[in-house]
Design a protein around this motif. Structure first.
Motif, PDB file in Angstrom:
ATOM      1  N   ASN A   2      24.269  17.312  36.132  1.00 43.98           N
ATOM      2  CA  ASN A   2      25.552  17.115  35.659  1.00 43.98           C
ATOM      3  C   ASN A   2      25.915  17.854  34.441  1.00 43.98           C
ATOM      4  O   ASN A   2      25.472  17.406  33.419  1.00 43.98           O
ATOM      5  N   ARG A   4      28.254  17.942  32.810  1.00 44.34           N
ATOM      6  CA  ARG A   4      29.417  17.161  31.711  1.00 44.34           C
ATOM      7  C   ARG A   4      28.471  16.174  30.674  1.00 44.34           C
ATOM      8  O   ARG A   4      29.429  15.786  29.896  1.00 44.34           O
ATOM      9  N   THR A   5      27.355  16.068  31.131  1.00 44.87           N
ATOM     10  CA  THR A   5      26.785  15.399  30.182  1.00 44.87           C
ATOM     11  C   THR A   5      25.647  15.634  29.463  1.00 44.87           C
ATOM     12  O   THR A   5      24.574  15.027  28.816  1.00 44.87           O
ATOM     13  N   ALA A  68      34.403  12.927  39.360  1.00 45.27           N
ATOM     14  CA  ALA A  68      33.676  13.781  38.251  1.00 45.27           C
ATOM     15  C   ALA A  68      32.271  13.559  38.528  1.00 45.27           C
ATOM     16  O   ALA A  68      31.585  12.668  39.145  1.00 45.27           O
ATOM     17  N   GLY A  69      31.683  14.491  37.811  1.00 46.21           N
ATOM     18  CA  GLY A  69      29.963  14.319  37.625  1.00 46.21           C
ATOM     19  C   GLY A  69      29.459  15.021  38.759  1.00 46.21           C
ATOM     20  O   GLY A  69      28.323  14.756  38.964  1.00 46.21           O
ATOM     21  N   SER A 100      37.748  21.374  29.279  1.00 49.75           N
ATOM     22  CA  SER A 100      36.407  21.665  29.682  1.00 49.75           C
ATOM     23  C   SER A 100      36.060  22.999  29.364  1.00 49.75           C
ATOM     24  O   SER A 100      36.697  23.959  29.735  1.00 49.75           O
ATOM     25  N   GLN A 238      20.911  15.854  41.705  1.00 54.04           N
ATOM     26  CA  GLN A 238      20.974  15.682  40.174  1.00 54.04           C
ATOM     27  C   GLN A 238      19.702  14.973  39.501  1.00 54.04           C
ATOM     28  O   GLN A 238      19.416  15.290  38.384  1.00 54.04           O
TER      29      GLN A 238
END
Length: 302
Positions: A2, A4-5, A68-69, A100, A238
């Motif tokens: 992921n 985004r994190t 998302a993610g 982003s 993931q």
């Protein structure tokens, strides 16, 4: 996987990051290469050959996620790397998700210009050389141009997409557009509508499969019943054994009946541990899956 994190500065781990495959697996694969069936080698050769097929006009592929993610920027970066490796024409990547920089981080670059700069400057490049100063070079045959810079739209709307972006894509064989979830402004709608193929990314979980099913239902309800035939669904694992209850084969079978292609992208230690990944360090299974996703998307784009 992921993107985004990830923690700030994770890209610094790339040079010394973990390999996607363990040392034992890498050594074992090297020892066994001479004894592998010839049809396995032939399959890899055929895959590469199919990715090199001639394109007469530029093709646009949109990569998006229903939630998302999901890891769509990871998938976009992998596809860009595959196309740039196998093809002789240019490849352009864009991230049009407001606020982003996930795709830029995955590719290991820091763009200084965006499509908005071209729009505001009223530039109208007549050649690739005139466009090049606005682009960020990633590697051979691969460039990036964000749709927005620092999250600012600055007038880049649906009309700007047709006025500015579409003319630029003629300089590239493949244009990959990373489009986030739940963004329905004119620019995103124009990108979605202009795509020749779509890659829809979801986690390899029951919830991920449900989000894909809802997206397909939405397409049908909005008069896009034929769109699934232009879609490649990618289930991204993931974490190892992320959802043991997920029936990947059953979900893939159902989605394929609609005409979509389905590819699973397994967990990769290198992608999970780094921000800007090194193509030489990702797992062999990841490389194969990325090439298959690219080929399925190219087939649909053509």
């Amino acid at each position: 996987m992921n993107e985004r994190t990830e923690p700030p500065g994770a890209g610094a781990m790339t040079a010394g990051g973990r390999h996607g495959d363990s040392l034992l697996r890498r050594v074992g694969r090297g020892v066994l290469v001479p004894f592998q069936p010839s049809d396995r080698a032939l399959s890899a050769i055929e895959l590469g050959g199919a990715l090199q097929q001639t394109i007469t006009t530029s093709r646009r592929i949109v990569v998006s996620r229903p939630r998302a993610g999901a890891g769509e920027s990871t998938v976009t970066a992998l596809l860009a790397t595959v196309f740039a490796h196998y093809r002789n024409d240019r490849v352009l990547t864009m991230d049009i998700t407001p606020g982003s920089d996930a795709l830029a981080r995955r590719l290991g670059v820091r763009p200084e210009s965006s499509l908005g700069d071209l729009e505001r400057g009223e530039a109208d490049p007549d050649s690739f050389d005139e466009l090049a100063p606005y682009l960020t070079a990633v590697r051979d045959r691969l460039w990036m141009l964000p749709g927005v810079q620092n999250g600012r739209r600055d007038g880049v709307d649906g009309q700007a997409f047709h006025r500015t972006l579409l003319p630029l894509t003629r300089f590239f064989g493949i244009t990959l557009i990373d489009r986030g979830a739940d963004v329905f402004d004119g620019f995103n709608r124009a990108a979605q509508a202009s795509a020749h193929a779509h890659v829809l990314v979801a986690p390899a979980t029951r919830e991920g499969a449900v989000s894909i099913a809802r997206a397909f239902d939405w397409m049908t309800a909005n008069g896009n019943a034929a769109l699934p035939a232009d879609i490649v669904v990618v289930f991204v694992e993931q974490a190892p054994g992320e959802d043991p209850t997920f029936d990947a084969a059953g979900a893939a079978d159902i989605l394929r009946r609609s005409g979509a292609a389905v590819v699973r992208l397994g967990y990769d230690r290198h992608l999970a541990a780094t921000s800007a990944f090194d193509p030489r360090r990702i797992a062999a299974a990841t490389r194969t899956a990325a090439a298959r996703i690219a080929l399925e998307a190219l087939r649909r784009a053509l």
